[in-house]
Motif scaffolding. Structure first.
Motif, PDB file in Angstrom:
ATOM      1  N   ALA A 149      -0.471 -31.704  -8.415  1.00  9.86           N
ATOM      2  CA  ALA A 149      -0.543 -30.744  -9.646  1.00  9.86           C
ATOM      3  C   ALA A 149      -2.056 -30.600 -10.378  1.00  9.86           C
ATOM      4  CB  ALA A 149       0.662 -30.603 -10.608  1.00  9.86           C
ATOM      5  N   LYS A 150      -2.586 -29.409 -10.503  1.00  8.38           N
ATOM      6  CA  LYS A 150      -3.597 -29.208 -11.403  1.00  8.38           C
ATOM      7  C   LYS A 150      -3.402 -29.159 -12.845  1.00  8.38           C
ATOM      8  CE  LYS A 150      -5.843 -27.358  -7.532  1.00  8.38           C
ATOM      9  NZ  LYS A 150      -6.145 -25.973  -6.894  1.00  8.38           N
ATOM     10  N   PRO A 151      -4.088 -29.590 -13.738  1.00  4.23           N
ATOM     11  CA  PRO A 151      -4.017 -29.438 -15.208  1.00  4.23           C
ATOM     12  C   PRO A 151      -3.792 -27.797 -15.286  1.00  4.23           C
ATOM     13  CG  PRO A 151      -5.889 -30.755 -14.792  1.00  4.23           C
ATOM     14  CD  PRO A 151      -5.375 -30.362 -13.556  1.00  4.23           C
ATOM     15  N   GLY A 152      -2.917 -27.512 -16.205  1.00  7.79           N
ATOM     16  CA  GLY A 152      -2.545 -25.931 -16.411  1.00  7.79           C
ATOM     17  C   GLY A 152      -1.691 -25.312 -15.593  1.00  7.79           C
ATOM     18  N   ASP A 153      -1.339 -26.163 -14.120  1.00  4.71           N
ATOM     19  CA  ASP A 153      -0.240 -25.402 -13.430  1.00  4.71           C
ATOM     20  C   ASP A 153       0.951 -25.407 -13.918  1.00  4.71           C
ATOM     21  OD1 ASP A 153      -2.145 -24.882 -11.375  1.00  4.71           O
ATOM     22  OD2 ASP A 153      -1.797 -26.475 -10.131  1.00  4.71           O
ATOM     23  N   ARG A 154       1.853 -24.138 -13.576  1.00  2.00           N
ATOM     24  CA  ARG A 154       3.064 -24.272 -14.184  1.00  2.00           C
ATOM     25  C   ARG A 154       3.926 -24.773 -12.983  1.00  2.00           C
ATOM     26  NH1 ARG A 154       5.453 -18.634 -15.952  1.00  2.00           N
ATOM     27  NH2 ARG A 154       6.824 -19.325 -14.938  1.00  2.00           N
ATOM     28  N   LEU A 155       4.986 -25.365 -13.357  1.00  2.00           N
ATOM     29  CA  LEU A 155       5.844 -25.825 -12.377  1.00  2.00           C
ATOM     30  C   LEU A 155       6.692 -24.906 -11.850  1.00  2.00           C
ATOM     31  CD1 LEU A 155       6.398 -29.766 -13.321  1.00  2.00           C
ATOM     32  CD2 LEU A 155       4.984 -29.032 -11.636  1.00  2.00           C
ATOM     33  N   ASN A 156       7.130 -24.840 -10.628  1.00  2.00           N
ATOM     34  CA  ASN A 156       8.188 -23.789 -10.107  1.00  2.00           C
ATOM     35  C   ASN A 156       9.455 -24.181 -10.408  1.00  2.00           C
ATOM     36  OD1 ASN A 156       9.103 -21.473  -9.279  1.00  2.00           O
ATOM     37  ND2 ASN A 156       8.186 -21.579  -7.343  1.00  2.00           N
ATOM     38  N   ILE A 157       9.981 -24.138 -11.426  1.00  2.00           N
ATOM     39  CA  ILE A 157      11.303 -24.633 -11.729  1.00  2.00           C
ATOM     40  C   ILE A 157      12.166 -23.329 -12.062  1.00  2.00           C
ATOM     41  CG2 ILE A 157      12.853 -25.878 -13.255  1.00  2.00           C
ATOM     42  CD1 ILE A 157      10.624 -27.716 -13.716  1.00  2.00           C
ATOM     43  N   GLU A 158      13.182 -23.142 -11.503  1.00  2.00           N
ATOM     44  CA  GLU A 158      14.155 -22.080 -11.553  1.00  2.00           C
ATOM     45  C   GLU A 158      14.753 -22.143 -12.961  1.00  2.00           C
ATOM     46  OE1 GLU A 158      16.800 -20.283  -8.953  1.00  2.00           O
ATOM     47  OE2 GLU A 158      15.457 -21.157  -6.937  1.00  2.00           O
ATOM     48  N   GLN A 159      14.378 -21.076 -13.627  1.00  2.00           N
ATOM     49  CA  GLN A 159      15.210 -20.977 -15.039  1.00  2.00           C
ATOM     50  C   GLN A 159      16.362 -19.896 -14.850  1.00  2.00           C
ATOM     51  OE1 GLN A 159      14.267 -22.420 -17.539  1.00  2.00           O
ATOM     52  NE2 GLN A 159      12.697 -23.751 -16.685  1.00  2.00           N
ATOM     53  N   PRO A 160      17.464 -20.116 -15.396  1.00  2.00           N
ATOM     54  CA  PRO A 160      18.586 -18.996 -15.374  1.00  2.00           C
ATOM     55  C   PRO A 160      18.017 -17.507 -15.823  1.00  2.00           C
ATOM     56  CG  PRO A 160      18.903 -20.890 -17.047  1.00  2.00           C
ATOM     57  CD  PRO A 160      17.806 -21.040 -16.472  1.00  2.00           C
ATOM     58  N   LYS A 161      18.508 -16.770 -14.821  1.00  2.00           N
ATOM     59  CA  LYS A 161      18.028 -15.369 -14.954  1.00  2.00           C
ATOM     60  C   LYS A 161      18.774 -14.853 -16.000  1.00  2.00           C
ATOM     61  CE  LYS A 161      16.791 -14.959 -10.312  1.00  2.00           C
ATOM     62  NZ  LYS A 161      16.826 -14.317  -8.857  1.00  2.00           N
ATOM     63  N   THR A 162      17.962 -13.727 -16.742  1.00  5.44           N
ATOM     64  CA  THR A 162      18.592 -12.911 -17.541  1.00  5.44           C
ATOM     65  C   THR A 162      19.046 -11.521 -16.817  1.00  5.44           C
ATOM     66  OG1 THR A 162      16.473 -11.819 -18.147  1.00  5.44           O
ATOM     67  CG2 THR A 162      17.030 -13.751 -19.388  1.00  5.44           C
TER      68      THR A 162
END
Length: 152
Positions: free
Chosen positions: A121-134
């Motif tokens: 992971a590079k600094p500033g990368d967002r982790l691809n974690i699934e969030q509950p969908k609206t």
């Protein structure tokens, strides 16, 4: 010496005479000799009964032991048969054929496989974690970005 022999024999005769007189005396109408003989007879019969009970118990226990030995041999044979059966079913081809025939399993094809490779992971990368969908996101038909894996 002859005097000693006669004196000891008279002593024995005197003792045996006293014992026989004691045994033949009657006390309140009961002979001591008869009482002693009855007690001895009862004792002999009692020991005979106890001995026969012990012999009977021994025979019953011995028969139970023989039955347990036969059962033990049968259980050992059954155990050996089960070990052989377990070894037969644990063979790899047997497992594969049972998985296909009984469980309807199959080997995945290349398009069904997904191989993930770790990436730093590079600094500033967002982790691809699934969030509950609206509700608004559920109607969106766009696809999520991939995880960086390759399809083979």
């Amino acid at each position: 010496m002859a005097n000693n022999n006669t004196q000891s024999s008279t002593q024995i005769d005197k003792d045996s005479l006293e014992i026989s007189e004691f045994l033949t005396k009657r006390y309140r109408g009961v002979s001591v000799y008869g009482t002693v003989m009855i007690l001895l007879a009862i004792g002999i019969i009692w020991t005979a009964v106890l001995t026969s009970e012990q012999v009977q118990q021994y025979h019953e226990d011995y028969m139970a032991l023989q039955k347990m030995k036969v059962e033990h041999r049968n259980l050992q044979i059954e155990n050996q048969r089960l070990v052989i059966e377990q070894q037969t079913f644990s063979a790899t081809p047997q497992i594969a054929s049972r998985a296909v025939t009984q469980l309807s399993m199959y080997s995945p094809s290349n398009k069904d496989k997904l191989i993930l490779q770790p990436m730093a992971a590079k600094p500033g990368d967002r982790l691809n974690i699934e969030q509950p969908k609206t509700e608004s996101e559920e109607t969106d038909t766009t696809t999520a970005p991939s995880l960086g894996g390759k399809d083979e």
